[in-house]
Write a protein that holds these residues in place. Sequence first.
Motif, PDB file in Angstrom:
ATOM      1  N   THR A  24      14.653  25.663 -16.269  1.00 50.67           N
ATOM      2  CA  THR A  24      14.998  24.901 -17.544  1.00 50.67           C
ATOM      3  C   THR A  24      16.082  23.800 -17.465  1.00 50.67           C
ATOM      4  O   THR A  24      17.082  23.867 -16.749  1.00 50.67           O
ATOM      5  CB  THR A  24      15.448  25.823 -18.509  1.00 50.67           C
ATOM      6  OG1 THR A  24      14.635  26.901 -18.875  1.00 50.67           O
ATOM      7  CG2 THR A  24      15.874  25.072 -19.944  1.00 50.67           C
ATOM      8  N   LEU A  25      15.537  22.688 -17.789  1.00 54.43           N
ATOM      9  CA  LEU A  25      16.335  21.318 -17.627  1.00 54.43           C
ATOM     10  C   LEU A  25      16.828  20.922 -19.020  1.00 54.43           C
ATOM     11  O   LEU A  25      16.014  20.681 -19.637  1.00 54.43           O
ATOM     12  CB  LEU A  25      15.507  20.223 -16.924  1.00 54.43           C
ATOM     13  CG  LEU A  25      15.110  20.551 -15.456  1.00 54.43           C
ATOM     14  CD1 LEU A  25      14.133  19.400 -15.140  1.00 54.43           C
ATOM     15  CD2 LEU A  25      15.961  20.705 -14.458  1.00 54.43           C
ATOM     16  N   GLU A  26      18.125  20.960 -19.242  1.00 53.51           N
ATOM     17  CA  GLU A  26      18.797  20.635 -20.391  1.00 53.51           C
ATOM     18  C   GLU A  26      20.173  19.824 -19.803  1.00 53.51           C
ATOM     19  O   GLU A  26      20.817  20.519 -18.977  1.00 53.51           O
ATOM     20  CB  GLU A  26      18.867  21.409 -21.557  1.00 53.51           C
ATOM     21  CG  GLU A  26      19.157  22.626 -21.244  1.00 53.51           C
ATOM     22  CD  GLU A  26      18.963  24.016 -22.151  1.00 53.51           C
ATOM     23  OE1 GLU A  26      18.957  23.234 -23.276  1.00 53.51           O
ATOM     24  OE2 GLU A  26      19.161  25.035 -21.817  1.00 53.51           O
ATOM     25  N   GLY A  27      20.764  19.006 -20.497  1.00 53.41           N
ATOM     26  CA  GLY A  27      21.997  18.476 -20.087  1.00 53.41           C
ATOM     27  C   GLY A  27      21.962  17.859 -18.658  1.00 53.41           C
ATOM     28  O   GLY A  27      20.833  17.225 -18.589  1.00 53.41           O
ATOM     29  N   THR A  28      22.979  17.748 -17.889  1.00 52.68           N
ATOM     30  CA  THR A  28      22.728  16.988 -16.506  1.00 52.68           C
ATOM     31  C   THR A  28      22.462  18.150 -15.427  1.00 52.68           C
ATOM     32  O   THR A  28      23.074  19.176 -15.489  1.00 52.68           O
ATOM     33  CB  THR A  28      24.203  16.520 -16.217  1.00 52.68           C
ATOM     34  OG1 THR A  28      24.526  15.460 -17.047  1.00 52.68           O
ATOM     35  CG2 THR A  28      24.165  15.818 -15.092  1.00 52.68           C
ATOM     36  N   ASN A  29      21.534  17.737 -14.812  1.00 53.97           N
ATOM     37  CA  ASN A  29      20.979  18.463 -13.706  1.00 53.97           C
ATOM     38  C   ASN A  29      21.024  17.658 -12.302  1.00 53.97           C
ATOM     39  O   ASN A  29      20.348  16.724 -12.192  1.00 53.97           O
ATOM     40  CB  ASN A  29      19.621  19.030 -13.832  1.00 53.97           C
ATOM     41  CG  ASN A  29      19.430  19.857 -15.203  1.00 53.97           C
ATOM     42  OD1 ASN A  29      19.741  20.817 -15.357  1.00 53.97           O
ATOM     43  ND2 ASN A  29      19.112  18.925 -16.327  1.00 53.97           N
ATOM     44  N   VAL A  30      21.343  18.506 -11.222  1.00 55.02           N
ATOM     45  CA  VAL A  30      21.811  17.684  -9.849  1.00 55.02           C
ATOM     46  C   VAL A  30      20.538  18.422  -8.879  1.00 55.02           C
ATOM     47  O   VAL A  30      21.018  19.548  -8.789  1.00 55.02           O
ATOM     48  CB  VAL A  30      23.155  17.586  -9.260  1.00 55.02           C
ATOM     49  CG1 VAL A  30      23.087  16.744  -8.109  1.00 55.02           C
ATOM     50  CG2 VAL A  30      23.832  16.672 -10.462  1.00 55.02           C
ATOM     51  N   LEU A  31      19.811  17.776  -8.445  1.00 57.08           N
ATOM     52  CA  LEU A  31      18.911  18.309  -7.413  1.00 57.08           C
ATOM     53  C   LEU A  31      19.134  17.756  -5.823  1.00 57.08           C
ATOM     54  O   LEU A  31      18.950  16.499  -5.882  1.00 57.08           O
ATOM     55  CB  LEU A  31      17.252  18.167  -7.609  1.00 57.08           C
ATOM     56  CG  LEU A  31      16.361  18.600  -6.613  1.00 57.08           C
ATOM     57  CD1 LEU A  31      16.476  20.104  -6.356  1.00 57.08           C
ATOM     58  CD2 LEU A  31      15.056  18.294  -7.474  1.00 57.08           C
ATOM     59  N   MET A  32      19.579  18.624  -5.043  1.00 55.74           N
ATOM     60  CA  MET A  32      19.888  18.326  -3.745  1.00 55.74           C
ATOM     61  C   MET A  32      18.950  19.123  -2.853  1.00 55.74           C
ATOM     62  O   MET A  32      19.281  20.369  -2.854  1.00 55.74           O
ATOM     63  CB  MET A  32      21.484  18.246  -3.280  1.00 55.74           C
ATOM     64  CG  MET A  32      22.122  16.982  -4.055  1.00 55.74           C
ATOM     65  SD  MET A  32      24.092  16.974  -3.752  1.00 55.74           S
ATOM     66  CE  MET A  32      24.124  17.356  -2.124  1.00 55.74           C
ATOM     67  N   ALA A  33      18.381  18.679  -1.982  1.00 52.42           N
ATOM     68  CA  ALA A  33      17.583  19.512  -0.940  1.00 52.42           C
ATOM     69  C   ALA A  33      17.244  18.382   0.275  1.00 52.42           C
ATOM     70  O   ALA A  33      17.198  17.315  -0.018  1.00 52.42           O
ATOM     71  CB  ALA A  33      16.495  20.072  -1.659  1.00 52.42           C
ATOM     72  N   PRO A  34      16.888  19.055   1.435  1.00 51.90           N
ATOM     73  CA  PRO A  34      16.277  18.404   2.394  1.00 51.90           C
ATOM     74  C   PRO A  34      15.010  17.668   2.223  1.00 51.90           C
ATOM     75  O   PRO A  34      14.384  17.880   1.033  1.00 51.90           O
ATOM     76  CB  PRO A  34      16.394  19.296   3.614  1.00 51.90           C
ATOM     77  CG  PRO A  34      17.264  20.431   3.347  1.00 51.90           C
ATOM     78  CD  PRO A  34      17.157  20.590   1.817  1.00 51.90           C
ATOM     79  N   SER A  35      14.899  16.521   2.865  1.00 49.86           N
ATOM     80  CA  SER A  35      13.526  15.929   2.877  1.00 49.86           C
ATOM     81  C   SER A  35      12.256  16.989   3.003  1.00 49.86           C
ATOM     82  O   SER A  35      12.323  17.763   3.738  1.00 49.86           O
ATOM     83  CB  SER A  35      13.378  14.738   3.712  1.00 49.86           C
ATOM     84  OG  SER A  35      14.337  13.706   3.382  1.00 49.86           O
ATOM     85  N   GLY A  36      11.206  16.563   2.168  1.00 56.74           N
ATOM     86  CA  GLY A  36      10.122  17.484   2.303  1.00 56.74           C
ATOM     87  C   GLY A  36      10.282  18.648   1.502  1.00 56.74           C
ATOM     88  O   GLY A  36       9.147  19.650   1.485  1.00 56.74           O
ATOM     89  N   ARG A  37      11.133  19.046   0.638  1.00 55.06           N
ATOM     90  CA  ARG A  37      11.388  20.316  -0.137  1.00 55.06           C
ATOM     91  C   ARG A  37      10.887  20.155  -1.642  1.00 55.06           C
ATOM     92  O   ARG A  37      11.184  21.079  -2.258  1.00 55.06           O
ATOM     93  CB  ARG A  37      12.913  20.770   0.152  1.00 55.06           C
ATOM     94  CG  ARG A  37      13.282  21.031   1.346  1.00 55.06           C
ATOM     95  CD  ARG A  37      12.512  22.183   2.122  1.00 55.06           C
ATOM     96  NE  ARG A  37      12.765  22.432   3.486  1.00 55.06           N
ATOM     97  CZ  ARG A  37      13.763  23.421   3.920  1.00 55.06           C
ATOM     98  NH1 ARG A  37      14.390  23.895   3.083  1.00 55.06           N
ATOM     99  NH2 ARG A  37      13.882  23.559   5.088  1.00 55.06           N
ATOM    100  N   GLY A  38      10.248  19.152  -1.882  1.00 53.66           N
ATOM    101  CA  GLY A  38       9.592  19.178  -3.252  1.00 53.66           C
ATOM    102  C   GLY A  38      10.553  18.329  -4.360  1.00 53.66           C
ATOM    103  O   GLY A  38      10.121  18.662  -5.490  1.00 53.66           O
ATOM    104  N   LYS A  39      11.406  17.749  -3.804  1.00 58.64           N
ATOM    105  CA  LYS A  39      12.220  16.903  -4.822  1.00 58.64           C
ATOM    106  C   LYS A  39      11.480  16.191  -5.836  1.00 58.64           C
ATOM    107  O   LYS A  39      11.391  15.947  -7.008  1.00 58.64           O
ATOM    108  CB  LYS A  39      13.460  16.316  -4.159  1.00 58.64           C
ATOM    109  CG  LYS A  39      14.377  17.191  -3.403  1.00 58.64           C
ATOM    110  CD  LYS A  39      15.513  16.315  -3.052  1.00 58.64           C
ATOM    111  CE  LYS A  39      15.281  15.369  -2.172  1.00 58.64           C
ATOM    112  NZ  LYS A  39      14.553  15.858  -0.960  1.00 58.64           N
ATOM    113  N   THR A  40      10.619  15.119  -5.001  1.00 63.43           N
ATOM    114  CA  THR A  40       9.752  14.185  -5.448  1.00 63.43           C
ATOM    115  C   THR A  40       8.655  14.938  -6.379  1.00 63.43           C
ATOM    116  O   THR A  40       7.986  14.352  -7.357  1.00 63.43           O
ATOM    117  CB  THR A  40       9.564  12.919  -4.741  1.00 63.43           C
ATOM    118  OG1 THR A  40      10.790  12.228  -4.313  1.00 63.43           O
ATOM    119  CG2 THR A  40       8.500  11.941  -5.435  1.00 63.43           C
ATOM    120  N   THR A  41       8.019  15.746  -5.826  1.00 61.98           N
ATOM    121  CA  THR A  41       7.061  16.486  -6.279  1.00 61.98           C
ATOM    122  C   THR A  41       7.403  17.148  -7.673  1.00 61.98           C
ATOM    123  O   THR A  41       6.685  17.024  -8.630  1.00 61.98           O
ATOM    124  CB  THR A  41       6.399  17.493  -5.415  1.00 61.98           C
ATOM    125  OG1 THR A  41       6.041  17.009  -4.065  1.00 61.98           O
ATOM    126  CG2 THR A  41       5.113  18.475  -6.016  1.00 61.98           C
TER     127      THR A  41
END
Length: 187
Positions: A24-41
């Motif tokens: 669930t995304l509400e407020g401020t959410n920070v996503l950090m993960a290595p390349s190829g782990r689905g961030k842009t997906t």
Amino acid sequence: MKAVLSGVSKRYGDQWVLRDLNLTLEGTNVLMAPSGRGKTTLARLLLGLEAPDAGRVETDGRIVAQFQEDRLCGQLTAVGNVALCCPQLRREQIETALTQLGLCEEDWSKPARQLSGGQARRVALARAVLAPAEGVILDEPFKGLDEETRQRAMNWVSRMMEGRWLLLITHDEQEGEAFGGASVEIL
């Protein structure tokens, strides 16, 4: 306002990028993960640019994004690029935002193709953050900015997010810490 992912899975061929993701995304959410782990997906799923192989993505209202590429219209000016996505704003409001991001009057009237990389990055950032939406996805929005400009841009984004949710995708721990908020786990 929020976005909810329930049991979301996505694969490309035999490679699972996301598997049974509940978020669930509400407020401020920070996503950090290595390349190829689905961030842009994940961003593409939220925006409806791709469909999950399983699960549901539900969003309240409109979502806007700044991708890793600036995606500006090269023939339009900096002001014109922002106005294209923000028809609710007067020219003076756009100019104020661009000034707050460190662009000068001379930069406002240049075709985007004549802007430096850092200038174009800030125009793309203004376009996304100023667009009318309940959710904002910023995919490495401060990449390529010098330290002073990056800090200025981060402060500006923080001020502008009131009442909306933000998904900040970054590789930079300092950026993640500056925004605080919830840490998003997708693995």
